[in-house]
Every structure is written in structure tokens, then in C-alpha cells.
Scaffold this motif. Structure first.
Motif, PDB file in Angstrom:
ATOM      1  N   LEU A 143       0.825  -1.201   0.000  1.00  0.00           N
ATOM      2  CA  LEU A 143       0.000   0.000   0.000  1.00  0.00           C
ATOM      3  C   LEU A 143       0.865   1.260   0.000  1.00  0.00           C
ATOM      4  O   LEU A 143       0.552   2.250   0.655  1.00  0.00           O
ATOM      5  CB  LEU A 143      -0.954   0.002   1.203  1.00  0.00           C
ATOM      6  N   THR A 144       1.969   1.203  -0.742  1.00  0.00           N
ATOM      7  CA  THR A 144       2.858   2.364  -0.868  1.00  0.00           C
ATOM      8  C   THR A 144       3.067   2.699  -2.340  1.00  0.00           C
ATOM      9  O   THR A 144       3.324   1.815  -3.155  1.00  0.00           O
ATOM     10  CB  THR A 144       4.228   2.099  -0.214  1.00  0.00           C
ATOM     11  N   ILE A 145       2.970   3.983  -2.658  1.00  0.00           N
ATOM     12  CA  ILE A 145       3.360   4.517  -3.953  1.00  0.00           C
ATOM     13  C   ILE A 145       4.528   5.469  -3.720  1.00  0.00           C
ATOM     14  O   ILE A 145       4.443   6.347  -2.857  1.00  0.00           O
ATOM     15  CB  ILE A 145       2.196   5.302  -4.612  1.00  0.00           C
ATOM     16  N   ARG A 146       5.629   5.293  -4.446  1.00  0.00           N
ATOM     17  CA  ARG A 146       6.733   6.252  -4.357  1.00  0.00           C
ATOM     18  C   ARG A 146       6.571   7.262  -5.479  1.00  0.00           C
ATOM     19  O   ARG A 146       6.592   6.916  -6.655  1.00  0.00           O
ATOM     20  CB  ARG A 146       8.089   5.549  -4.466  1.00  0.00           C
ATOM     21  N   ILE A 147       6.470   8.535  -5.141  1.00  0.00           N
ATOM     22  CA  ILE A 147       6.097   9.559  -6.114  1.00  0.00           C
ATOM     23  C   ILE A 147       7.259  10.002  -7.005  1.00  0.00           C
ATOM     24  O   ILE A 147       7.128   9.992  -8.224  1.00  0.00           O
ATOM     25  CB  ILE A 147       5.448  10.760  -5.391  1.00  0.00           C
ATOM     26  N   PRO A 148       8.418  10.412  -6.477  1.00  0.00           N
ATOM     27  CA  PRO A 148       9.507  10.801  -7.388  1.00  0.00           C
ATOM     28  C   PRO A 148      10.226   9.557  -7.922  1.00  0.00           C
ATOM     29  O   PRO A 148      10.177   8.487  -7.305  1.00  0.00           O
ATOM     30  CB  PRO A 148      10.455  11.609  -6.490  1.00  0.00           C
ATOM     31  N   PRO A 149      10.936   9.698  -9.036  1.00  0.00           N
ATOM     32  CA  PRO A 149      11.756   8.580  -9.518  1.00  0.00           C
ATOM     33  C   PRO A 149      12.876   8.250  -8.537  1.00  0.00           C
ATOM     34  O   PRO A 149      13.308   9.106  -7.760  1.00  0.00           O
ATOM     35  CB  PRO A 149      12.335   9.100 -10.842  1.00  0.00           C
ATOM     36  N   ASP A 150      13.347   7.027  -8.571  1.00  0.00           N
ATOM     37  CA  ASP A 150      14.469   6.535  -7.781  1.00  0.00           C
ATOM     38  C   ASP A 150      15.689   7.443  -7.997  1.00  0.00           C
ATOM     39  O   ASP A 150      16.137   7.644  -9.121  1.00  0.00           O
ATOM     40  CB  ASP A 150      14.739   5.100  -8.263  1.00  0.00           C
ATOM     41  N   PHE A 151      16.251   7.987  -6.902  1.00  0.00           N
ATOM     42  CA  PHE A 151      17.345   8.953  -7.036  1.00  0.00           C
ATOM     43  C   PHE A 151      18.615   8.350  -7.631  1.00  0.00           C
ATOM     44  O   PHE A 151      19.467   9.082  -8.154  1.00  0.00           O
ATOM     45  CB  PHE A 151      17.669   9.596  -5.680  1.00  0.00           C
ATOM     46  N   THR A 152      18.791   7.033  -7.578  1.00  0.00           N
ATOM     47  CA  THR A 152      20.044   6.443  -8.052  1.00  0.00           C
ATOM     48  C   THR A 152      20.264   6.698  -9.543  1.00  0.00           C
ATOM     49  O   THR A 152      21.398   6.629 -10.030  1.00  0.00           O
ATOM     50  CB  THR A 152      20.093   4.931  -7.764  1.00  0.00           C
ATOM     51  N   GLY A 153      19.187   7.018 -10.264  1.00  0.00           N
ATOM     52  CA  GLY A 153      19.328   7.333 -11.678  1.00  0.00           C
ATOM     53  C   GLY A 153      20.096   8.620 -11.943  1.00  0.00           C
ATOM     54  O   GLY A 153      20.583   8.847 -13.055  1.00  0.00           O
ATOM     55  N   TYR A 154      20.214   9.480 -10.922  1.00  0.00           N
ATOM     56  CA  TYR A 154      20.935  10.744 -11.091  1.00  0.00           C
ATOM     57  C   TYR A 154      22.451  10.595 -10.905  1.00  0.00           C
ATOM     58  O   TYR A 154      23.226  11.437 -11.367  1.00  0.00           O
ATOM     59  CB  TYR A 154      20.451  11.775 -10.061  1.00  0.00           C
ATOM     60  N   ILE A 155      22.875   9.562 -10.180  1.00  0.00           N
ATOM     61  CA  ILE A 155      24.261   9.506  -9.713  1.00  0.00           C
ATOM     62  C   ILE A 155      25.263   9.446 -10.861  1.00  0.00           C
ATOM     63  O   ILE A 155      26.257  10.190 -10.869  1.00  0.00           O
ATOM     64  CB  ILE A 155      24.453   8.319  -8.744  1.00  0.00           C
ATOM     65  N   ALA A 156      25.047   8.583 -11.837  1.00  0.00           N
ATOM     66  CA  ALA A 156      26.012   8.453 -12.942  1.00  0.00           C
ATOM     67  C   ALA A 156      26.167   9.746 -13.743  1.00  0.00           C
ATOM     68  O   ALA A 156      27.302  10.198 -13.965  1.00  0.00           O
ATOM     69  CB  ALA A 156      25.608   7.293 -13.853  1.00  0.00           C
TER      70      ALA A 156
END
Length: 391
Positions: A143-156
Motif C-alpha cells: 500500500l505504498t506509492i513512491r512519487i519521485p523517480p528513484d534517485f540512483t538514476g541521477y548519480i552516474a
């Protein structure tokens, strides 16, 4: 005469009854969507941005007839201040569920999200988690929705850009809350794997302090080329400002919680942030839906620009109500959750300024993102396609 009066009275009473019945048929019931976030303290601006996006969506929904399961509804956002304290978040959400009967509650910080995940499935409340921490959906909470995209996509892309422009030595002076710790734990090995060196690690309490000179000064003794900073926008800006005042000439990697445009207002313009990289400010995004949303927000809030906290949580309220319509219920969190993927993918473009493509298998949004770099006194964009796709 008495008979006529009696008959007239009866007719009037009957008419009044019919009028009341007709009025009841058109009476609106209320959908209460909860919010528990920081509305005071160092992260207050951040919390208020989230809330303003939610309230903007509610106002738009209420401007048109809303019917679910044969009943008319209006949407109300019930907001409680948790001061960025997870213990208070848990208490607030229990109050929202028990007292206000909220079928969905939005929490905009990872510590609070984790606290609520301890009981939200049992309490049957949909948790709308505004945090890009991947662990939020990796825990398997249904019963959880994560609203922003996963931050790990920014690291590279952050790492590649900053090493190329500034150098390989980084000082990590980010905030010390759970979210920043998770960012740091993912960033450090990625930076080192790319040939970089972490020359200083000095996390600071962004939400409790306004003087960061001693912490920044210690980091600068290691002669970094880049500083890794981030928490809420206002204290993050103070860290950058004080670093410049102490003579730091390098670049800043800014965690996605902080916003370049909001920081610029604190540091006295964009110039002190020259060489920074972070998330592209929504007001600088020239995609049609983003530009139109910015104009609508400015009309409602003269002199202000919307942040991604505003726009993403705006979309989520629209998606949550759309999911209720698809599910035919305003109370059954499990049925509402089951329709969130379809709700996101079928949002009209004007309600989706961040170009959310849907949800991944774990309940995190898939979205196209633009990075922002400060070059020559301007914010320039770099487009990244569908962060979270395939995860």
C-alpha cells in the motif's frame, strides 16, 4: 377555513420535504486526503511546497462535478505538521486515519515514510511517499506509492559531468537525515568506482542549524574540487553560500531534494551556484505541459515559481482521485492502489507536467527527467529518458 389552512400547511410541508430530499440527493460528501510533513523548522519551505501542489490539485478537482459510485464528492486536504520528525509523522498519520478517515496519506520524507510503513497495511491506508529513496518500494509494502523517480538514476550523470568539469576530489557535506544518508551511501562507491576520491566526509544537521561555517571549513581543508551537498533548499543554499564566502571555487552536486531556483533566492542570485548540477527547475522546463503548469501556478501565486515538489504532488492527488473513480470507491485503499498505475498513465497532459509514464512493478513512478547545470550564469537542461524504466 381551518381545513384549508391544514391542507395548505400539509402541502407546504410536503413541498419542503421534497426540497430537502432533492437537496440531499445533490449533497456533496468529502474525500479527505491526509498530509504529514514539515510546516515549521528548517524544512518548512519544502513541506509547504508539497502541500501547495496538493491543494492546487484539490481546488481544480472541486471546480468540476466529481461523482464516484453514484455519489457527489469534494476533496479536502487535511494537513498536519510533523516538523520532519518521524515519530510525529507516525502519530499524525494514525490521527488522520482514525479521526479523519483518510484513505490515503502523503508523507514527504523518508524517515516519516518508514515510520508509517510499520502500520499502514494493517490500518489499510494508502501511503503516498514523496521521497526518491529506492528502499521505500523495495520493502514490498503493498500500500505504498513512491512519487519521485528513484534517485540512483541521477548519480552516474552527476558524477560524469562534475568529474569532467571540476575534478575527482569530492567533499561530502550533505545533511544527516535518513534520506541524505541513503544518497551518500549510494553516491560514495559510485564516485570511487569512476576513479574519484572522497577527501572529506562531514554530514551536518541541516534542519537544526543555520551556521555551517565550521563544518564547511573542515571539508575545505581537504582541498576538494567538488562538494556534495543537499537537504531542504534553504539550508542547502546556506551551505553553498558559506562555502563560497570561505573561498570555495569548485562545483556543487546538489541532491534532488534541494532545488537550484529556490537556492538562488537564498544566496542572492544564480552566480554563487555556478558550476552546480541538480534537478532542472520546473520554471526553466520548456516542455509544453510543464510551461503551462508553471503559468497556472504563477497566476495563483504571484511572484512564485513552482518546484517539482509542487508539480509531482499535484499530479499525485489528481491520480489518487482518478484511481478512486476507476475503483468505484473512496475508502478501500487496496482497490484504489490497484488502479494507481492506470490512473497515472491516463492522466490528462495538463495534470501531468512532469511527464510521468506510470508505475514500475514495485510501485515507483517512471518519469522523464531533466538535469540542470549552472553554466555562464544560466541553468541549462540535460534530458534523461524514463528514470526507473524496467526496474
Amino acid at each position: 377555513m381551518q381545513a384549508k389552512l391544514t391542507r395548505r400547511t400539509l402541502l407546504a410541508a410536503a413541498a419542503a420535504t421534497l426540497a430537502l430530499a432533492g437537496g440531499a440527493a445533490h449533497a456533496q460528501e468529502v474525500i479527505k486526503i491526509g498530509f504529514s510533513g514539515p510546516l515549521s523548522g528548517g524544512a518548512a519551505l519544502y513541506g509547504k511546497n508539497v502541500l501547495s501542489g496538493m491543494e492546487m490539485a484539490a481546488a481544480e478537482i472541486n471546480a468540476k462535478p466529481l461523482e464516484i459510485g453514484g455519489k457527489r464528492y469534494k476533496v479536502e486536504i487535511v494537513a498536519l505538521d510533523d516538523k520532519y520528525n518521524p515519530s510525529e509523522t507516525a502519530i499524525n498519520v494514525q490521527r488522520l486515519v482514525q479521526q479523519h478517515k483518510t484513505p490515503a496519506v502523503l508523507v514527504p520524507h523518508s524517515g516519516g515514510v518508514f515510520a508509517v510503513q510499520a502500520f499502514n497495511e494493517k490500518s489499510k491506508v494508502l501511503l503516498l511517499a514523496y521521497t526518491s529513496l529506492p528502499q521505500v518500494t523495495e520493502r514490498g509494502n503493498k500500500l505504498t506509492i513512491r512519487i519521485p523517480p528513484d534517485f540512483t538514476g541521477y548519480i552516474a550523470p552527476f558524477t560524469k559531468a562534475m568529474m569532467a568539469k571540476h575534478g575527482k576530489n569530492v567533499a561530502m557535506v550533505q545533511a544527516d537525515h535518513d534520506y541524505a544518508k541513503a544518497w551518500a551511501a549510494a553516491f560514495k562507491p559510485a564516485w570511487e568506482a569512476s576513479g574519484g576520491k572522497v577527501v572529506a566526509e562531514n554530514p551536518m544537521s541541516y534542519n537544526k542549524a543555520t551556521d555551517f561555517y565550521s563544518g564547511v571549513s573542515r571539508a575545505m581543508q581537504a582541498k576538494p574540487d567538488v562538494m556534495f551537498i543537499g537537504g531542504a533548499s534553504e539550508p542547502t543554499a546556506l551551505v553553498a553560500k558559506q562555502a563560497r564566502e570561505l573561498g570555495f571555487k569548485g562545483g556543487f552536486i546538489i541532491l534532488d531534494q534541494a532545488k537550484i531556483d529556490e537556492m538562488a533566492k537564498v544566496v542572492g542570485g544564480i552566480a554563487p551556484l555556478e558550476g552546480s548540477i541538480g534537478v532542472m527547475p520546473l520554471a526553466n522546463d520548456d516542455r509544453p505541459e510543464a510551461a503551462a503548469f508553471t503559468q497556472r501556478f504563477r497566476k495563483l501565486n504571484p511572484g512564485k515559481d513552482p518546484s517539482t515538489e509542487v508539480s509531482l504532488n499535484y499530479s499525485t492527488v489528481h491520480a489518487t482521485v482518478a484511481a478512486m473513480k476507476l475503483a468505484g470507491t473512496t475508502t478501500d485503499a487496496e482497490k484504489i492502489r490497484a488502479q494507481m498505475e492506470k490512473a497515472y498513465t491516463t492522466l490528462p497532459p495538463e495534470y501531468n507536467p512532469n511527464d510521468i509514464d506510470g508505475l514500475d512493478a514495485k510501485g515507483g513512478t517512471i518519469a522523464n527527467v531533466i538535469l540542470g547545470t549552472v553554466e555562464g550564469g544560466k541553468v541549462k537542461g540535460q534530458f534523461l529518458r524514463a528514470i526507473n524504466a524496467g526496474k
